[in-house]
Design a protein around this motif. Structure first.
Motif, PDB file in Angstrom:
ATOM      1  N   PRO A   1       0.805  -1.230   0.000  1.00 56.28           N
ATOM      2  CA  PRO A   1       0.000   0.000   0.000  1.00 56.28           C
ATOM      3  C   PRO A   1       0.833   1.273   0.000  1.00 56.28           C
ATOM      4  O   PRO A   1       0.489   2.246  -0.673  1.00 56.28           O
ATOM      5  CB  PRO A   1      -0.838  -0.118   1.272  1.00 56.28           C
ATOM      6  N   GLU A   2       1.935   1.284   0.744  1.00 56.06           N
ATOM      7  CA  GLU A   2       2.763   2.484   0.801  1.00 56.06           C
ATOM      8  C   GLU A   2       3.396   2.779  -0.554  1.00 56.06           C
ATOM      9  O   GLU A   2       3.474   3.936  -0.972  1.00 56.06           O
ATOM     10  CB  GLU A   2       3.849   2.320   1.874  1.00 56.06           C
ATOM     11  N   ALA A   3       3.837   1.746  -1.238  1.00 52.49           N
ATOM     12  CA  ALA A   3       4.442   1.946  -2.555  1.00 52.49           C
ATOM     13  C   ALA A   3       3.411   2.469  -3.548  1.00 52.49           C
ATOM     14  O   ALA A   3       3.711   3.348  -4.370  1.00 52.49           O
ATOM     15  CB  ALA A   3       5.054   0.644  -3.062  1.00 52.49           C
ATOM     16  N   LEU A   4       2.192   1.942  -3.488  1.00 55.13           N
ATOM     17  CA  LEU A   4       1.147   2.419  -4.395  1.00 55.13           C
ATOM     18  C   LEU A   4       0.792   3.869  -4.081  1.00 55.13           C
ATOM     19  O   LEU A   4       0.608   4.683  -4.993  1.00 55.13           O
ATOM     20  CB  LEU A   4      -0.092   1.535  -4.305  1.00 55.13           C
ATOM     21  N   SER A   5       0.713   4.219  -2.814  1.00 51.86           N
ATOM     22  CA  SER A   5       0.432   5.603  -2.435  1.00 51.86           C
ATOM     23  C   SER A   5       1.507   6.534  -2.968  1.00 51.86           C
ATOM     24  O   SER A   5       1.218   7.621  -3.488  1.00 51.86           O
ATOM     25  CB  SER A   5       0.343   5.733  -0.910  1.00 51.86           C
ATOM     26  N   ALA A   6       2.766   6.119  -2.856  1.00 52.79           N
ATOM     27  CA  ALA A   6       3.867   6.937  -3.356  1.00 52.79           C
ATOM     28  C   ALA A   6       3.805   7.070  -4.868  1.00 52.79           C
ATOM     29  O   ALA A   6       4.073   8.144  -5.427  1.00 52.79           O
ATOM     30  CB  ALA A   6       5.202   6.319  -2.935  1.00 52.79           C
TER      31      ALA A   6
ATOM     32  N   SER B   1       3.056  10.671  -7.002  1.00 52.95           N
ATOM     33  CA  SER B   1       4.075  11.236  -7.897  1.00 52.95           C
ATOM     34  C   SER B   1       3.461  11.969  -9.078  1.00 52.95           C
ATOM     35  O   SER B   1       4.164  12.679  -9.793  1.00 52.95           O
ATOM     36  CB  SER B   1       4.988  10.122  -8.414  1.00 52.95           C
ATOM     37  N   ALA B   2       2.148  11.787  -9.287  1.00 52.76           N
ATOM     38  CA  ALA B   2       1.485  12.445 -10.412  1.00 52.76           C
ATOM     39  C   ALA B   2       1.191  13.900 -10.076  1.00 52.76           C
ATOM     40  O   ALA B   2       0.866  14.240  -8.940  1.00 52.76           O
ATOM     41  CB  ALA B   2       0.188  11.726 -10.752  1.00 52.76           C
ATOM     42  N   SER B   3       1.298  14.752 -11.084  1.00 52.85           N
ATOM     43  CA  SER B   3       0.898  16.144 -10.885  1.00 52.85           C
ATOM     44  C   SER B   3      -0.611  16.236 -10.958  1.00 52.85           C
ATOM     45  O   SER B   3      -1.247  15.465 -11.677  1.00 52.85           O
ATOM     46  CB  SER B   3       1.525  17.017 -11.969  1.00 52.85           C
ATOM     47  N   PRO B   4      -1.238  17.139 -10.230  1.00 52.99           N
ATOM     48  CA  PRO B   4      -2.697  17.271 -10.276  1.00 52.99           C
ATOM     49  C   PRO B   4      -3.224  17.467 -11.684  1.00 52.99           C
ATOM     50  O   PRO B   4      -4.294  16.990 -12.039  1.00 52.99           O
ATOM     51  CB  PRO B   4      -2.962  18.501  -9.401  1.00 52.99           C
TER      52      PRO B   4
END
Length: 398
Positions: free
Chosen positions: A173-178, A182-185
């Motif tokens: 989960p932490e890796a997916l959150s990171a 990383s995407a810009s809005p």
């Protein structure tokens, strides 16, 4: 269905070779691309289709993807030429289609493009007509352009699958959150679902038999062919998945390394197969596991294969696993194991990673059957239809 453009294809077993006599009278000439013209074809792809595309810079991948089943000195790419200049191309990946044990010649469309100035003259349609004039009984395409290819295929009597189901299982989960952070809005907005927690596994019921999972080995081809022909193919509608296909599509891939797992019962009979590969996100630490094939003759075999896939994911510190395919029962087994079926309007995670691309890439499909559009539509809707992205050219470097 559009009428024949005047091109004639002469049947040779299940595959079809365009007659030189018929082609020489036409301008432009349409023929299977000679292997000697690979550099020119790559230059055409880079110039006319997509600059920097992998098929315009990797000759080994291009030759592997478009191996002609009968003509070793030709690619299974129809090219239209005039005065030796390539004006258009239609890549064809030949298959056999299995309909509950009955097989028929089939093909998948890929890389269909013509020079802009030739589009109004219908050059692309002439190339498609040449394939439709053959003895191929099933023609499909995954990842069809919704603005160009889909409308043309609808006019030709293809049935359309708007979304090939995608299943995702989170392991970190932490890796997916990171990864999502990383995407810009501006690139993502609210398109990705705020879902990063692993789903609980509903353990599949077992018959009590012990099933062992082993990697593909020396005797696997014969074991798998017995399983495929006797226990799976009679109950499926799918492109052929025999050992010859597995060897060509996965073992011989020039760019990717695949892990092939077989589930065997106590009598050492194969009861299922799963194929996966690991992809490292470019310039990042996260890794994605792609489940490319998932075929099981029993719930017990399915459970064993999914447990083995989870072990690989945990050992390799996988961020999440993803799988595109159609099959009702296999999809249910995935969900019982903690995968979630993605809502097409609310994607869970990106689909392209070289580089990481947060634009929406929902995989669609179109399919044509010689028996007509209603039969093709019924095929797409049937619970036993099995279609994966590897059947076309969708599992390759992007």
């Amino acid at each position: 269905m559009c009428g024949n453009s005047g091109l004639k294809i002469v049947s040779d077993w299940a595959w079809n070779v365009i007659s030189e006599h018929d082609m020489t009278s036409l301008v432009p000439t349409i023929e299977w691309c000679p292997v000697s013209r690979v550099p020119a074809l790559m230059a055409f792809i880079d110039e006319v289709w997509k600059t920097g595309h992998v098929l315009g810079r990797d000759a080994s991948l291009l030759r592997w993807q478009y191996q002609h089943p009968l003509l070793p000195n030709r690619l299974s790419v129809l090219i239209a030429t005039d005065s030796d200049v390539i004006l258009g191309m239609l890549g064809v990946i030949f298959h056999q289609f299995n309909d509950h044990g009955t097989r028929m010649p089939a093909a998948m469309l890929a890389t269909w493009v013509t020079r802009r100035e030739k589009r109004a003259a219908g050059l692309g349609l002439r190339m498609l007509n040449s394939l439709h004039a053959s003895d191929v009984k099933v023609i499909g395409c995954l990842g069809a352009d919704t603005k160009t290819t889909v409308p043309i295929c609808r006019a030709y009597g293809y049935a359309v699958l708007d979304h090939v189901p995608r299943f995702i299982k989170v392991f970190d989960p932490e890796a997916l959150s990171a990864l999502l952070a990383s995407a810009s809005p501006a690139s993502t907005g609210s398109q990705f679902e705020a879902w990063t927690q692993p789903q609980p596994t509903k353990r599949l019921s077992s018959s009590g038999e012990v099933t062992r999972v082993t990697p593909w080995g020396h005797h696997s081809a014969d074991m798998w062919d017995e399983c495929w022909h006797e226990r799976l193919a009679p109950h499926l509608r799918s492109f052929e998945k025999d050992a010859k296909f597995i060897g060509r599509r996965y073992l011989a891939h020039p760019a990717f390394v695949y892990t092939i797992l077989m589930a065997c019962d106590p009598s050492d009979k194969c009861q299922g197969l799963a194929i996966c590969r690991i992809e490292q996100v470019r310039d990042r630490s996260e890794k994605i596991l792609h489940v490319c094939e998932f075929l099981a003759a029993s719930q017990t075999a399915a459970h064993a294969l999914l447990a083995a896939i989870s072990e690989i994911a945990m050992k390799e510190s996988i961020c999440f696993a993803t799988c595109h395919f159609t099959h009702e029962e296999a999809g249910r087994w995935l969900e019982e194991d903690g995968f979630r079926k993605e809502n097409p309007s609310q994607p869970m995670a990106p689909t392209l990673f070289q580089p990481l691309d947060f634009r929406r890439h929902s995989l669609n499909g179109v399919i044509w059957l010689a028996k007509g559009r209603p039969t093709a539509g019924a095929l797409l809707a049937s619970s036993d239809f099995y279609w994966v992205r590897g059947d076309g050219d969708q599992d390759r470097p992007n």
